[in-house]
Write a protein that holds these residues in place. Structure first.
Motif, PDB file in Angstrom:
ATOM      1  N   GLY A   1       0.617  -1.174   0.038  1.00  0.00           N
ATOM      2  CA  GLY A   1       0.237  -0.067  -0.264  1.00  0.00           C
ATOM      3  C   GLY A   1       1.451   1.296   0.132  1.00  0.00           C
ATOM      4  O   GLY A   1       0.129   1.664   0.195  1.00  0.00           O
ATOM      5  N   ALA A   2       2.160   1.449  -0.473  1.00  0.00           N
ATOM      6  CA  ALA A   2       3.092   2.492  -0.541  1.00  0.00           C
ATOM      7  C   ALA A   2       2.620   3.577  -1.534  1.00  0.00           C
ATOM      8  O   ALA A   2       2.043   2.641  -2.663  1.00  0.00           O
ATOM      9  CB  ALA A   2       4.294   1.599  -1.128  1.00  0.00           C
ATOM     10  N   THR A   3       3.527   4.274  -1.949  1.00  0.00           N
ATOM     11  CA  THR A   3       3.365   5.378  -3.257  1.00  0.00           C
ATOM     12  C   THR A   3       4.671   4.791  -4.384  1.00  0.00           C
ATOM     13  O   THR A   3       5.591   4.542  -3.521  1.00  0.00           O
ATOM     14  CB  THR A   3       3.896   7.161  -2.151  1.00  0.00           C
ATOM     15  N   VAL A   4       3.564   4.967  -5.536  1.00  0.00           N
ATOM     16  CA  VAL A   4       4.776   4.500  -6.654  1.00  0.00           C
ATOM     17  C   VAL A   4       5.217   5.971  -7.541  1.00  0.00           C
ATOM     18  O   VAL A   4       4.265   6.425  -7.701  1.00  0.00           O
ATOM     19  CB  VAL A   4       4.436   3.316  -7.919  1.00  0.00           C
ATOM     20  N   VAL A   5       6.383   6.421  -7.496  1.00  0.00           N
ATOM     21  CA  VAL A   5       6.824   7.894  -8.430  1.00  0.00           C
ATOM     22  C   VAL A   5       7.178   6.582 -10.086  1.00  0.00           C
ATOM     23  O   VAL A   5       8.221   6.659  -9.748  1.00  0.00           O
ATOM     24  CB  VAL A   5       7.649   8.867  -7.710  1.00  0.00           C
ATOM     25  N   MET A   6       6.001   7.594 -10.861  1.00  0.00           N
ATOM     26  CA  MET A   6       7.390   6.605 -11.783  1.00  0.00           C
ATOM     27  C   MET A   6       7.329   7.679 -13.046  1.00  0.00           C
ATOM     28  O   MET A   6       6.620   8.637 -13.492  1.00  0.00           O
ATOM     29  CB  MET A   6       5.633   5.723 -12.317  1.00  0.00           C
ATOM     30  N   LEU A   7       7.872   7.429 -13.830  1.00  0.00           N
ATOM     31  CA  LEU A   7       9.574   8.088 -14.864  1.00  0.00           C
ATOM     32  C   LEU A   7       8.734   7.295 -15.909  1.00  0.00           C
ATOM     33  O   LEU A   7       9.047   5.918 -15.595  1.00  0.00           O
ATOM     34  CB  LEU A   7      10.844   8.216 -14.360  1.00  0.00           C
ATOM     35  N   PRO A   8       8.678   8.122 -17.370  1.00  0.00           N
ATOM     36  CA  PRO A   8       7.611   7.061 -17.909  1.00  0.00           C
ATOM     37  C   PRO A   8       9.101   6.899 -19.127  1.00  0.00           C
ATOM     38  O   PRO A   8       9.452   5.359 -19.798  1.00  0.00           O
ATOM     39  CB  PRO A   8       6.939   8.374 -19.137  1.00  0.00           C
ATOM     40  N   ARG A   9      10.323   6.955 -18.880  1.00  0.00           N
ATOM     41  CA  ARG A   9      11.181   7.203 -19.384  1.00  0.00           C
ATOM     42  C   ARG A   9      12.245   6.974 -18.742  1.00  0.00           C
ATOM     43  O   ARG A   9      12.812   8.585 -17.663  1.00  0.00           O
ATOM     44  CB  ARG A   9      11.233   6.646 -20.531  1.00  0.00           C
ATOM     45  N   TRP A  10      13.896   6.618 -18.788  1.00  0.00           N
ATOM     46  CA  TRP A  10      14.893   7.259 -17.844  1.00  0.00           C
ATOM     47  C   TRP A  10      15.562   8.654 -17.611  1.00  0.00           C
ATOM     48  O   TRP A  10      15.916   8.966 -19.637  1.00  0.00           O
ATOM     49  CB  TRP A  10      16.158   6.222 -18.111  1.00  0.00           C
ATOM     50  N   ASN A  11      15.301   9.292 -17.421  1.00  0.00           N
ATOM     51  CA  ASN A  11      15.622  10.417 -16.974  1.00  0.00           C
ATOM     52  C   ASN A  11      16.699  11.308 -16.109  1.00  0.00           C
ATOM     53  O   ASN A  11      15.938  10.922 -15.144  1.00  0.00           O
ATOM     54  CB  ASN A  11      14.937  11.475 -17.719  1.00  0.00           C
ATOM     55  N   ALA A  12      17.988  11.163 -16.196  1.00  0.00           N
ATOM     56  CA  ALA A  12      18.941  11.223 -14.642  1.00  0.00           C
ATOM     57  C   ALA A  12      18.486  12.253 -13.643  1.00  0.00           C
ATOM     58  O   ALA A  12      17.992  12.421 -13.292  1.00  0.00           O
ATOM     59  CB  ALA A  12      20.053  10.839 -15.217  1.00  0.00           C
ATOM     60  N   ALA A  13      17.786  13.856 -14.621  1.00  0.00           N
ATOM     61  CA  ALA A  13      18.258  14.595 -14.091  1.00  0.00           C
ATOM     62  C   ALA A  13      16.396  14.281 -13.499  1.00  0.00           C
ATOM     63  O   ALA A  13      16.106  15.555 -12.506  1.00  0.00           O
ATOM     64  CB  ALA A  13      18.321  16.100 -15.188  1.00  0.00           C
ATOM     65  N   ALA A  14      15.428  13.831 -14.358  1.00  0.00           N
ATOM     66  CA  ALA A  14      14.201  14.326 -13.518  1.00  0.00           C
ATOM     67  C   ALA A  14      14.129  12.985 -13.103  1.00  0.00           C
ATOM     68  O   ALA A  14      13.708  13.822 -11.791  1.00  0.00           O
ATOM     69  CB  ALA A  14      12.859  13.509 -15.053  1.00  0.00           C
ATOM     70  N   ALA A  15      15.044  11.552 -12.189  1.00  0.00           N
ATOM     71  CA  ALA A  15      14.534  10.779 -11.023  1.00  0.00           C
ATOM     72  C   ALA A  15      15.632  11.899 -10.035  1.00  0.00           C
ATOM     73  O   ALA A  15      14.708  11.582  -8.679  1.00  0.00           O
ATOM     74  CB  ALA A  15      15.839  10.232 -11.255  1.00  0.00           C
TER      75      ALA A  15
END
Length: 561
Positions: free
Chosen positions: A271-285
């Motif tokens: 029941g945790a939260t997932v922060v999802m990136l559509p594709r790899w982006n180091a700066a966005a991460a």
């Protein structure tokens, strides 16, 4: 007598873990009851709560059963990059008692055709930009092909007013008209709000059928039940002391077992939260970790190396990160030291396979060893045996790693020959042969030494040379081809093709021509990044190409190169 690694076992953790006898969907239902308004998924500025996610899953499950006739035991193809719709589709398929066939989003139409024919899938859930690869695999164009496809647009899950500069164009692309009665928009299917079937899937039923390739060149489906998937996820959450307030970063592809388990199924069980990136982006991460106080991130070493090498990682507040874990390749000593010294994080290396639903081994959190496969997880019995006699070898000797545990797959889909080769009985247990050569040190930790089978590990993706070679022989200019691994500082290993051209084609075809052709005819991660033309390839007395000799020659030449 207890194995030596139990001296370093996490305090309070039993040696065996009871596997819940419920389906994966049970955990989504429970989370929606416990935390209805809690963010389940954060994606490109949009928030999907657990109550909203459950409602969408139920409605899509109702559509799959009532309109598309998906029944218990059916297989349903899922082809998409990371997005909330992937999670909705995955759990909706499980809710009707069917099994998900997760397919790499880089797959070509011929590769998709094989998965469809082998699995028997007749329904698929597909992202709209991948639809061109799927259409040739539909009936009547393909005999026994897909009969219906549910199509999703990533932009339907993103606020229209979003000004987030990190949202890729493929995610912003508006939903396109379908114009085909065999195709249905995902949002239209959910809007019907049809009721899901009253019966629930059972723990022992088939849940997911991921494909892994092999030395024969033909991918094999790994039969995982709800119980085998849960055995891995539950053991991982206990081992790493994860909980409902953990915040996970989802970057690894969800169609790959690493991402599927660690960035979707595991957080769903909590029941945790997932922060999802559509594709790899180091700066966005880096920005997302700071903004959402991400605490858990599972990623292959190549991704972490890329992340910590860019300026945003140094400028942002990423002190919330408490658990970095992964596998697929050894973490370089310099990077592991930097993580520990600068951020106080000991990278938790682990070991797992598609056949074991990811989590199989890991280092104890308080006593990690680097470049190590760790120790067997709760309930896992791993041994080192002679690859020929299958007799157990003494500590320190190199042999094949074999394993028994509740997360090991039931077997390969409709492939009894492969099952006979992969499993054997010992001490009343059924052991799986991993094909990896390893040894055990005096403290019970396992270390990778070599591979029994031909396999290249490129950024965590398995590439099987025989499969690549089989496709390359379709090129009209290629007379012979041998695929070898080349060390790569970023990817771990990369794919190189040693090619002998047909006499009449020499001087007319370039190395780049071969690379371009391969990228069109196979998933990009499989395609050779390097090509070397040769006059001939060494062969055995029976005419077989001596791939190991060529591989060793490449390794020997690497320092000079």
């Amino acid at each position: 007598m207890l194995a030596p690694h139990y001296r370093f076992w996490p305090k309070g953790l039993p040696h065996e873990v009871s596997v819940p006898q419920v389906p994966l969907t049970h955990y989504l239902d429970v989370a929606a009851q416990r935390y209805p308004d809690k963010p389940a998924i954060v994606y490109c500025g949009a928030v999907l709560t657990y109550a909203q996610l459950q409602a969408r899953v139920d409605a899509l499950a109702g559509f799959l059963r009532q309109r598309l006739g998906v029944q218990r035991g059916d297989r349903v193809l899922l082809l998409s990059q990371n997005c909330p719709q992937f999670v909705t589709a995955y759990y909706a398929v499980l809710r009707v008692g069917a099994a998900v066939v997760p397919v790499n989003a880089m797959s070509t139409a011929p590769e998709l055709q094989y998965y469809i024919e082998d699995s028997g899938a007749r329904v698929a859930l597909v992202a709209q930009e991948l639809l061109p690869q799927v259409l040739p695999c539909m009936a009547p164009a393909l005999a026994g092909g897909l009969e219906a496809v549910v199509v999703h647009a990533y932009s339907d899950g993103v606020p229209s007013q979003s000004q987030d500069e990190d949202v890729p164009e493929v995610v912003r692309a508006p939903r396109q008209p379908l114009g085909d009665t065999r195709l249905t928009a995902l949002e239209d299917a959910i809007a019907l709000n049809l009721q899901p079937p009253p019966e629930l899937p059972q723990a022992h039923e088939l849940c997911v059928l991921p494909y892994t390739s092999g030395t024969t060149g033909h991918p094999k489906g790994c039969m995982h039940t709800h119980a085998t998937v849960l055995a891995s996820a539950i053991a991982s959450q206990l081992w790493r002391a994860l909980h409902a307030e953990s915040v996970f970063l989802a970057v690894a592809p969800l169609f790959h077992m690493l991402g599927m388990q660690n960035a979707m199924n595991l957080p769903m069980t909590l029941g945790a939260t997932v922060v999802m990136l559509p594709r790899w982006n180091a700066a966005a991460a880096a920005r997302l970790i700071e903004r959402h106080r991400v605490s858990v991130w599972t990623a292959p070493p190549a991704m972490l190396i890329d992340f910590f090498a860019q300026p945003e990682a140094q400028q942002r507040d990423i002190t919330s990160l408490a658990m970095l874990s992964g596998g697929g390749a050894a973490m370089p000593e310099s990077v592991a030291s930097m993580l520990l010294e600068r951020f106080g994080i000991a990278y938790n290396e682990g070991y797992g396979l598609t056949e074991t639903a990811s989590f199989l081994h890991a280092s104890p959190i308080t006593r990690c060893k680097r470049q190590c496969l760790g120790v067997p997880a709760p309930g896992v019995d791993s041994r080192i045996v002679d690859p020929v006699t299958l007799q157990e070898l003494p500590q320190g000797e190199v042999g094949e790693l074999v394993t028994h545990g509740p997360q090991v797959m039931q077997g390969y889909w409709r492939n009894e020959e492969a099952n006979q080769a992969a499993f054997f009985e010992r001490d009343g247990k059924r052991f799986f042969r991993t094909g990896d050569l390893a040894s055990i040190d005096e403290e019970g930790y396992f270390f990778m030494r070599d591979r029994l089978k031909r396999m290249i590990n490129a950024s965590g993706y398995k590439v099987w040379p025989a499969e690549v070679e089989s496709t390359m022989y379709q090129h009209p200019a290629i007379h012979e081809a041998c695929i070898v691994a080349v060390d790569d500082a970023k990817r771990g290993e990369t794919v190189k093709a040693l090619v002998v051209l047909r006499p009449e084609q020499r001087g007319k075809v370039t190395e780049q021509d071969i690379i371009d052709w391969c990228r069109e005819h196979m998933a990009v991660y499989k395609a050779p990044r390097l090509v070397q033309f040769m006059d001939s390839l060494p062969k055995s007395g029976t005419g077989k190409i001596l791939w190991r000799e060529l591989q060793e020659a490449q390794r020997a030449a690497a320092p000079q190169a």
